[in-house]
Motif scaffolding. Structure first.
Motif, PDB file in Angstrom:
ATOM      1  N   ALA A   4       0.858  -1.184   0.000  1.00 13.62           N
ATOM      2  CA  ALA A   4       0.000   0.000   0.000  1.00 13.62           C
ATOM      3  C   ALA A   4       0.888   1.226   0.000  1.00 13.62           C
ATOM      4  N   ILE A   5       0.587   2.154  -0.892  1.00 11.10           N
ATOM      5  CA  ILE A   5       1.199   3.480  -0.826  1.00 11.10           C
ATOM      6  C   ILE A   5       0.081   4.410  -0.383  1.00 11.10           C
ATOM      7  N   ILE A   6       0.212   4.910   0.843  1.00 10.06           N
ATOM      8  CA  ILE A   6      -0.771   5.830   1.400  1.00 10.06           C
ATOM      9  C   ILE A   6      -0.133   7.209   1.360  1.00 10.06           C
ATOM     10  N   PHE A   7      -0.760   8.124   0.632  1.00  8.69           N
ATOM     11  CA  PHE A   7      -0.130   9.430   0.425  1.00  8.69           C
ATOM     12  C   PHE A   7      -1.035  10.568   0.867  1.00  8.69           C
ATOM     13  N   GLY A   8      -0.400  11.671   1.206  1.00 10.70           N
ATOM     14  CA  GLY A   8      -1.098  12.927   1.467  1.00 10.70           C
ATOM     15  C   GLY A   8      -0.568  13.953   0.489  1.00 10.70           C
ATOM     16  N   SER A   9      -1.461  14.600  -0.241  1.00  8.79           N
ATOM     17  CA  SER A   9      -1.030  15.536  -1.266  1.00  8.79           C
ATOM     18  C   SER A   9      -2.032  16.669  -1.376  1.00  8.79           C
ATOM     19  N   ARG A  10      -1.545  17.877  -1.380  1.00  7.97           N
ATOM     20  CA  ARG A  10      -2.442  19.034  -1.491  1.00  7.97           C
ATOM     21  C   ARG A  10      -2.661  19.420  -2.956  1.00  7.97           C
ATOM     22  N   HIS A  11      -1.581  19.344  -3.768  1.00 11.98           N
ATOM     23  CA  HIS A  11      -1.672  19.793  -5.158  1.00 11.98           C
ATOM     24  C   HIS A  11      -1.227  18.733  -6.168  1.00 11.98           C
ATOM     25  N   GLY A  12      -1.002  17.488  -5.717  1.00 13.38           N
ATOM     26  CA  GLY A  12      -0.761  16.404  -6.655  1.00 13.38           C
ATOM     27  C   GLY A  12       0.662  15.881  -6.775  1.00 13.38           C
ATOM     28  N   THR A  13       1.639  16.556  -6.212  1.00  5.21           N
ATOM     29  CA  THR A  13       3.029  16.116  -6.368  1.00  5.21           C
ATOM     30  C   THR A  13       3.288  14.794  -5.656  1.00  5.21           C
ATOM     31  N   ILE A  49       3.774   1.928   2.556  1.00 12.03           N
ATOM     32  CA  ILE A  49       4.605   3.097   2.254  1.00 12.03           C
ATOM     33  C   ILE A  49       3.768   4.336   2.528  1.00 12.03           C
ATOM     34  N   LEU A  50       4.321   5.247   3.319  1.00 10.76           N
ATOM     35  CA  LEU A  50       3.650   6.506   3.608  1.00 10.76           C
ATOM     36  C   LEU A  50       4.381   7.621   2.885  1.00 10.76           C
ATOM     37  N   GLY A  51       3.635   8.438   2.160  1.00 12.16           N
ATOM     38  CA  GLY A  51       4.208   9.576   1.451  1.00 12.16           C
ATOM     39  C   GLY A  51       3.458  10.841   1.809  1.00 12.16           C
ATOM     40  N   ALA A  52       4.204  11.868   2.154  1.00  7.41           N
ATOM     41  CA  ALA A  52       3.581  13.135   2.537  1.00  7.41           C
ATOM     42  C   ALA A  52       4.324  14.280   1.869  1.00  7.41           C
ATOM     43  N   SER A  53       3.663  15.426   1.827  1.00  5.65           N
ATOM     44  CA  SER A  53       4.313  16.614   1.287  1.00  5.65           C
ATOM     45  C   SER A  53       4.297  17.710   2.341  1.00  5.65           C
ATOM     46  N   ILE A  54       5.204  18.636   2.176  1.00  2.78           N
ATOM     47  CA  ILE A  54       5.310  19.758   3.101  1.00  2.78           C
ATOM     48  C   ILE A  54       4.461  20.908   2.577  1.00  2.78           C
ATOM     49  N   TYR A  55       3.634  21.424   3.470  1.00  3.60           N
ATOM     50  CA  TYR A  55       2.845  22.615   3.165  1.00  3.60           C
ATOM     51  C   TYR A  55       2.890  23.490   4.405  1.00  3.60           C
ATOM     52  N   MET A  56       3.379  24.708   4.241  1.00  6.42           N
ATOM     53  CA  MET A  56       3.515  25.645   5.352  1.00  6.42           C
ATOM     54  C   MET A  56       4.358  25.029   6.478  1.00  6.42           C
ATOM     55  N   GLY A  57       5.376  24.273   6.101  1.00  3.26           N
ATOM     56  CA  GLY A  57       6.326  23.732   7.063  1.00  3.26           C
ATOM     57  C   GLY A  57       5.976  22.400   7.686  1.00  3.26           C
ATOM     58  N   HIS A  58       4.823  21.824   7.319  1.00  6.99           N
ATOM     59  CA  HIS A  58       4.396  20.574   7.951  1.00  6.99           C
ATOM     60  C   HIS A  58       3.717  19.652   6.940  1.00  6.99           C
ATOM     61  N   ILE A  59       3.674  18.356   7.279  1.00  6.41           N
ATOM     62  CA  ILE A  59       2.914  17.423   6.452  1.00  6.41           C
ATOM     63  C   ILE A  59       1.429  17.596   6.749  1.00  6.41           C
ATOM     64  N   TYR A  82       8.381   8.355   2.579  1.00  9.69           N
ATOM     65  CA  TYR A  82       8.960   9.368   1.706  1.00  9.69           C
ATOM     66  C   TYR A  82       8.306  10.709   1.956  1.00  9.69           C
ATOM     67  N   LEU A  83       9.043  11.739   1.581  1.00 16.51           N
ATOM     68  CA  LEU A  83       8.596  13.109   1.759  1.00 16.51           C
ATOM     69  C   LEU A  83       8.842  13.864   0.467  1.00 16.51           C
ATOM     70  N   CYS A  84       7.887  14.660   0.066  1.00 14.25           N
ATOM     71  CA  CYS A  84       8.064  15.572  -1.065  1.00 14.25           C
ATOM     72  C   CYS A  84       8.176  16.979  -0.499  1.00 14.25           C
ATOM     73  N   CYS A  85       9.285  17.635  -0.803  1.00 14.92           N
ATOM     74  CA  CYS A  85       9.479  19.008  -0.332  1.00 14.92           C
ATOM     75  C   CYS A  85      10.461  19.722  -1.249  1.00 14.92           C
ATOM     76  N   MET A  86      10.459  21.029  -1.171  1.00 10.94           N
ATOM     77  CA  MET A  86      11.304  21.854  -2.025  1.00 10.94           C
ATOM     78  C   MET A  86      12.720  22.016  -1.475  1.00 10.94           C
TER      79      MET A  86
END
Length: 170
Positions: A4-13, A49-59, A82-86
């Motif tokens: 399972a890939i469980i992800f959190g995404s605000r804009h799709g990345t 697998i957990l995937g998250a992105s950073i938005y305003m400094g936090h997942i 995994y983490l997606c961040c700039m």
């Protein structure tokens, strides 16, 4: 093996990273948005697998809540994070450490920082203003890091071939 890939995404990345990862894995993979996850039957998966992105400094809050609610089960399974961040380098590593609990990081089979993207056309007016202030006159470097995703997938594929044998974290 079921993954399972469980992800959190605000804009799709982060979702795009999950799809990229899915294509590279040799096992059956189910991609699930943490926002659409009502009851997680994690017991049916061999690897989560957990995937998250950073938005305003936090997942995403939904991902933090999911981890808190299911930490005991996650610690009984093989896990990838995994983490997606700039951010890059040490700054990205620090962000990763701040957002995923130490016990989960220590338990993980594999971890990775996959880069990030900003799609201004998907942002609301406030978010665009914040990005413009942060960017100034120069554009933030963006893009998913294909090599990081490949290495992450290679570790999982190696583990899978060994049928769950212990290997070192990457």
């Amino acid at each position: 093996m079921r993954v399972a890939i469980i992800f959190g995404s605000r804009h799709g990345t982060t979702e795009a990273a999950a799809c990229n990862l899915q294509k590279r894995l040799q096992e059956h993979v189910e991609i699930i948005s943490v926002d659409h996850l009502e009851t997680a039957d994690l017991k049916r998966f061999d690897l989560v697998i957990l995937g998250a992105s950073i938005y305003m400094g936090h997942i995403q809050a939904a991902m933090k809540e999911f981890i808190e609610r299911h930490l005991k089960v996650l610690l009984s399974k093989q896990v990838g994070l995994y983490l997606c961040c700039m951010l890059e380098g040490e700054m990205a590593d620090k962000q990763f450490e701040q957002e995923y609990p130490q016990t989960l990081r220590d338990h993980a089979l594999v971890t990775g920082v996959f880069g990030g993207e900003i799609h201004k056309e998907k942002l609301d007016e406030f978010d665009r203003l914040i990005i413009d202030i942060v960017e100034g006159e120069s554009a933030l470097s963006s893009g998913l890091l294909d090599e990081e995703i490949r290495v992450f997938a290679d570790v999982i594929n190696l583990w899978s071939q060994k049928e769950g044998g212990a290997i070192e974290n990457v």
